[in-house]
Write a protein that holds these residues in place. Structure first.
Motif, mmCIF file in Angstrom:
data_model
loop_
_atom_site.group_PDB
_atom_site.id
_atom_site.type_symbol
_atom_site.label_atom_id
_atom_site.label_comp_id
_atom_site.label_asym_id
_atom_site.label_seq_id
_atom_site.Cartn_x
_atom_site.Cartn_y
_atom_site.Cartn_z
ATOM 1 N N LEU A 1 2.535 10.343 -9.777
ATOM 2 C CA LEU A 1 1.753 10.565 -10.997
ATOM 3 C C LEU A 1 0.831 11.765 -10.876
ATOM 4 O O LEU A 1 0.683 12.559 -11.803
ATOM 5 N N LYS A 2 0.231 11.880 -9.718
ATOM 6 C CA LYS A 2 -0.686 13.001 -9.537
ATOM 7 C C LYS A 2 0.057 14.324 -9.623
ATOM 8 O O LYS A 2 -0.440 15.293 -10.201
ATOM 9 N N ALA B 1 7.603 3.403 -12.921
ATOM 10 C CA ALA B 1 6.601 2.339 -13.083
ATOM 11 C C ALA B 1 7.149 1.023 -12.579
ATOM 12 O O ALA B 1 8.244 0.957 -12.056
ATOM 13 N N GLY B 2 6.381 0.032 -12.732
ATOM 14 C CA GLY B 2 6.861 -1.265 -12.295
ATOM 15 C C GLY B 2 6.611 -1.516 -10.837
ATOM 16 O O GLY B 2 6.229 -0.617 -10.112
ATOM 17 N N LEU C 1 2.631 14.905 -11.300
ATOM 18 C CA LEU C 1 2.931 15.166 -12.706
ATOM 19 C C LEU C 1 1.734 15.779 -13.393
ATOM 20 O O LEU C 1 1.840 16.719 -14.166
ATOM 21 N N PHE C 2 0.615 15.214 -13.043
ATOM 22 C CA PHE C 2 -0.607 15.728 -13.678
ATOM 23 C C PHE C 2 -0.825 17.182 -13.320
ATOM 24 O O PHE C 2 -1.162 18.010 -14.160
ATOM 25 N N GLU D 1 3.574 5.864 -5.567
ATOM 26 C CA GLU D 1 3.503 5.927 -7.022
ATOM 27 C C GLU D 1 2.379 6.850 -7.456
ATOM 28 O O GLU D 1 2.545 7.703 -8.317
ATOM 29 N N LEU D 2 1.274 6.627 -6.833
ATOM 30 C CA LEU D 2 0.108 7.438 -7.170
ATOM 31 C C LEU D 2 0.414 8.910 -6.946
ATOM 32 O O LEU D 2 0.056 9.768 -7.749
ATOM 33 N N LEU E 1 2.273 1.708 -3.506
ATOM 34 C CA LEU E 1 1.261 2.176 -4.449
ATOM 35 C C LEU E 1 0.912 3.633 -4.188
ATOM 36 O O LEU E 1 0.756 4.426 -5.107
ATOM 37 N N THR E 2 0.802 3.941 -2.924
ATOM 38 C CA THR E 2 0.439 5.312 -2.578
ATOM 39 C C THR E 2 1.486 6.297 -3.090
ATOM 40 O O THR E 2 1.153 7.352 -3.625
ATOM 41 N N ILE F 1 0.838 -1.198 0.000
ATOM 42 C CA ILE F 1 0.000 0.000 0.000
ATOM 43 C C ILE F 1 0.873 1.249 0.000
ATOM 44 O O ILE F 1 0.613 2.210 -0.717
#
Lengths: 149, 149
Positions: free
Chosen positions: B118-119, B147-148, B121-122, B114-115, B111-112, B108
């Motif tokens: 990405l956010k 990634a990965g 970046l957005f 990573e998320l 993943l958190t 978790i």
DNA sequence: AAAGATTGCGCAATGG
DNA sequence: ACCATTGCGCAATCTT
């Protein structure tokens, strides 16, 4: 349950029972005759220190004996109760952990999905860039804004 | 802890070794030779049909009795072993679940993160768009590829 | 209804 | 010396 006593046992179901105060009703338990190796027996393993004592097969009538027995019985009871408690706690711990496990897995599932969405968006964008598409309509509309948690 | 068998005990204290001969010399336990609450006692629970029987004080010498006792002792032993096993399994289950829990939490966390990346970046991208920046230098350098897992 | 499985209990040895 | 644990057998129940 127990209590050889014919009348004070609680024949009910499985519940706890009996309020055996003290004075064990009629005696129950008697030893066969495990007497110590008589003093004059093979005499050997007995340290030459004390043997003058009436080498009592443990006076079961002794007041002190009965008292000790009673104390021990209490201790045993207590210990067993404790043990049982602990076992139950452990059992509870298991279901508790199982629950949390599910919770965590659900969360992972959610996060994974979110991540997947975002990655797709990125790919799409990269693709657009590769195609040398000007950031106009196509791109600006691709952001439903996903966040929170 | 303890593992000394009841029979042929070897008292370290006194050195008095009691060698309990015989196999089922269960050793201690014998009653005062009167067991059953005579049917006539509080008289009551005895169905008005049978009572002619020798109101047996449960012949402790009876062959059948000894046999039953032995069987029961075996059963008890077995049952307790089983019970102990189960308890241990439960304990193991706990540590197993704890382990998995840690694993899940780690995932978790990953993943958190990573998320989060990405956010960000957005957001940056969105910001650039808002400033009406042409997709040239600024934007293309903001992607370390993550990634990965 | 007989046989095995459980369970509460007391005893004794032993650990702390 | 004292309490805590633990293996063991007994007997009452419960389950099969």
């Amino acid at each position: 349950m127990s209590k050889v006593s014919p009348q004070n046992s609680t024949p009910g179901v499985n519940g706890i029972s009996v309020i055996h105060t003290q004075a064990h009703a009629s005696g129950l338990q008697q030893v066969p005759q495990l007497v110590p190796a008589g003093p004059g027996g093979g005499g050997k393993a007995v340290p030459p220190s004390k043997q003058s004592k009436k080498s009592s097969p443990v006076d079961r009538d002794s007041d002190e004996y009965r008292q000790r027995r009673q104390r021990n019985n209490m201790a045993v009871k207590k210990s067993r109760l404790k043990s049982k408690q602990k076992a139950q706690d452990t059992l509870q711990r298991v279901s508790q952990l199982k629950e949390e496990n599910e919770r965590l897995e659900a969360k992972i599932k959610l996060l994974t999905k979110e991540l997947s969405v975002l990655k797709d968006l990125f790919l799409e964008h990269a693709h657009n860039l590769a195609d040398n598409v000007q950031p106009s309509s196509t791109e600006s509309t691709a952001n439903p804004d996903k966040a929170g948690q």
